[in-house]
Design a protein around this motif. Structure first.
Motif, PDB file in Angstrom:
ATOM      1  N   LYS A  52     -57.220  28.889  -4.676  1.00  0.00           N
ATOM      2  CA  LYS A  52     -55.857  28.550  -4.254  1.00  0.00           C
ATOM      3  C   LYS A  52     -55.253  27.613  -5.290  1.00  0.00           C
ATOM      4  N   THR A  53     -54.087  27.995  -5.812  1.00  0.00           N
ATOM      5  CA  THR A  53     -53.377  27.151  -6.778  1.00  0.00           C
ATOM      6  C   THR A  53     -52.437  26.217  -6.021  1.00  0.00           C
ATOM      7  N   SER A  54     -52.418  24.976  -6.409  1.00  0.00           N
ATOM      8  CA  SER A  54     -51.595  23.962  -5.760  1.00  0.00           C
ATOM      9  C   SER A  54     -50.111  24.269  -5.898  1.00  0.00           C
ATOM     10  N   CYS A  55     -49.358  23.855  -4.911  1.00  0.00           N
ATOM     11  CA  CYS A  55     -47.901  24.005  -4.969  1.00  0.00           C
ATOM     12  C   CYS A  55     -47.281  22.998  -5.944  1.00  0.00           C
ATOM     13  N   SER A  56     -48.055  22.026  -6.398  1.00  0.00           N
ATOM     14  CA  SER A  56     -47.554  21.088  -7.409  1.00  0.00           C
ATOM     15  C   SER A  56     -48.077  21.432  -8.802  1.00  0.00           C
TER      16      SER A  56
ATOM     17  N   SER B 133     -51.476  38.635 -17.689  1.00  0.00           N
ATOM     18  CA  SER B 133     -50.468  39.678 -17.449  1.00  0.00           C
ATOM     19  C   SER B 133     -50.345  40.043 -15.972  1.00  0.00           C
ATOM     20  N   SER B 134     -51.256  39.585 -15.128  1.00  0.00           N
ATOM     21  CA  SER B 134     -51.236  39.994 -13.720  1.00  0.00           C
ATOM     22  C   SER B 134     -50.618  38.950 -12.794  1.00  0.00           C
ATOM     23  N   GLY B 135     -50.194  37.819 -13.304  1.00  0.00           N
ATOM     24  CA  GLY B 135     -49.605  36.782 -12.454  1.00  0.00           C
ATOM     25  C   GLY B 135     -50.658  35.947 -11.743  1.00  0.00           C
ATOM     26  N   THR B 136     -51.854  35.918 -12.279  1.00  0.00           N
ATOM     27  CA  THR B 136     -52.929  35.119 -11.693  1.00  0.00           C
ATOM     28  C   THR B 136     -52.602  33.635 -11.817  1.00  0.00           C
ATOM     29  N   PHE B 137     -52.959  32.879 -10.809  1.00  0.00           N
ATOM     30  CA  PHE B 137     -52.832  31.423 -10.785  1.00  0.00           C
ATOM     31  C   PHE B 137     -51.383  30.937 -10.854  1.00  0.00           C
ATOM     32  N   GLU B 138     -50.478  31.633 -10.171  1.00  0.00           N
ATOM     33  CA  GLU B 138     -49.102  31.140 -10.040  1.00  0.00           C
ATOM     34  C   GLU B 138     -49.063  30.043  -8.989  1.00  0.00           C
ATOM     35  N   ARG B 139     -48.067  29.182  -9.084  1.00  0.00           N
ATOM     36  CA  ARG B 139     -47.893  28.070  -8.153  1.00  0.00           C
ATOM     37  C   ARG B 139     -47.896  28.586  -6.698  1.00  0.00           C
ATOM     38  N   CYS B 140     -48.578  27.875  -5.805  1.00  0.00           N
ATOM     39  CA  CYS B 140     -48.651  28.175  -4.361  1.00  0.00           C
ATOM     40  C   CYS B 140     -49.281  29.532  -4.047  1.00  0.00           C
ATOM     41  N   SER B 141     -50.106  30.050  -4.928  1.00  0.00           N
ATOM     42  CA  SER B 141     -50.699  31.373  -4.691  1.00  0.00           C
ATOM     43  C   SER B 141     -52.191  31.254  -4.398  1.00  0.00           C
TER      44      SER B 141
ATOM     45  N   PRO C 147     -55.625  23.667  -9.700  1.00  0.00           N
ATOM     46  CA  PRO C 147     -56.181  24.371  -8.546  1.00  0.00           C
ATOM     47  C   PRO C 147     -56.236  23.436  -7.341  1.00  0.00           C
ATOM     48  N   GLU C 148     -55.959  23.974  -6.176  1.00  0.00           N
ATOM     49  CA  GLU C 148     -56.103  23.189  -4.947  1.00  0.00           C
ATOM     50  C   GLU C 148     -57.546  23.255  -4.464  1.00  0.00           C
ATOM     51  N   SER C 149     -58.099  24.480  -4.418  1.00  0.00           N
ATOM     52  CA  SER C 149     -59.472  24.638  -3.943  1.00  0.00           C
ATOM     53  C   SER C 149     -60.086  25.929  -4.463  1.00  0.00           C
ATOM     54  N   VAL C 150     -61.415  25.959  -4.449  1.00  0.00           N
ATOM     55  CA  VAL C 150     -62.185  27.149  -4.794  1.00  0.00           C
ATOM     56  C   VAL C 150     -63.192  27.349  -3.669  1.00  0.00           C
ATOM     57  N   LYS C 151     -63.159  28.522  -3.060  1.00  0.00           N
ATOM     58  CA  LYS C 151     -64.083  28.857  -1.986  1.00  0.00           C
ATOM     59  C   LYS C 151     -64.949  30.018  -2.456  1.00  0.00           C
ATOM     60  N   ILE C 152     -66.257  29.908  -2.266  1.00  0.00           N
ATOM     61  CA  ILE C 152     -67.185  30.931  -2.727  1.00  0.00           C
ATOM     62  C   ILE C 152     -67.950  31.483  -1.527  1.00  0.00           C
TER      63      ILE C 152
END
Length: 168
Positions: A55-59, A89-97, A126-131
């Motif tokens: 999860k990417t942070s909204c900030s 190119s895929s929009g990975t790690f955009e804000r709030c995503s 990054p806000e968090s990483v869940k595995i």
């Protein structure tokens, strides 16, 4: 006698906390930089599936084109290393995503460390990483900090970790 009873209760309470978390563990420690970390590129005969939910942070910055690498493992030396997780190119790690990745790697027991490496000029928070994995507890690492450029940054709560690494 009082010391023995106190020690017994301390061990009982500690054991209850450790063993009551079931199949999920969320780590709310602060991430730290680790300059001497060198991930292992292990090619193991046993391959296990993993699902990473990042999860990417909204900030965070609006998006990033930076190279994002990731490594996680257990206290037995088993490690999963992903040299390039992102796809600019895929929009990975955009804000709030939230981005989900299906990967295969060496089988890891209880995941106790996770480090990420960002290389580039955009920045990323990054806000968090869940595995998730079929043979280990689900674990969540809470970042909520911008990753520094060119330095492995993350968590190590392994029992066998050196004291200096665990508290940096």
């Amino acid at each position: 006698m009082v010391k023995q009873i106190s020690l017994f209760w301390l061990i009982f309470v500690f054991s209850s906390i450790i063993f009551s978390h079931g199949r999920s563990l969320s780590l709310n420690l602060q991430p730290h930089a680790l300059k001497s970390f060198n991930p292992k590129n292990i090619q193991a005969a046993n391959s296990c599936p993993y699902t990473l939910v990042i999860k990417t942070s909204c900030s965070s910055t609006t998006y990033t084109r930076d190279k994002i690498s990731l490594a996680f493992g257990d206290s037995y030396g088993n490690e999963v290393y992903i040299k390039r997780l992102d796809d600019p190119s895929s929009g990975t790690f955009e804000r709030c995503s939230t981005d989900t990745f299906q990967i295969n790697g060496p089988c890891v027991y209880d995941i106790c460390y996770l480090y990420m490496l960002r290389t580039g000029y955009d920045g990323w928070k990054p806000e968090s990483v869940k595995i998730y994995a079929p043979y280990t507890k689900t674990v969540k690492f809470n970042y909520n900090k911008f990753l520094p450029n060119g330095v492995w940054f993350g968590f190590n709560v392994c029992v066998r970790a050196s004291l200096s690494t665990a508290i940096m």
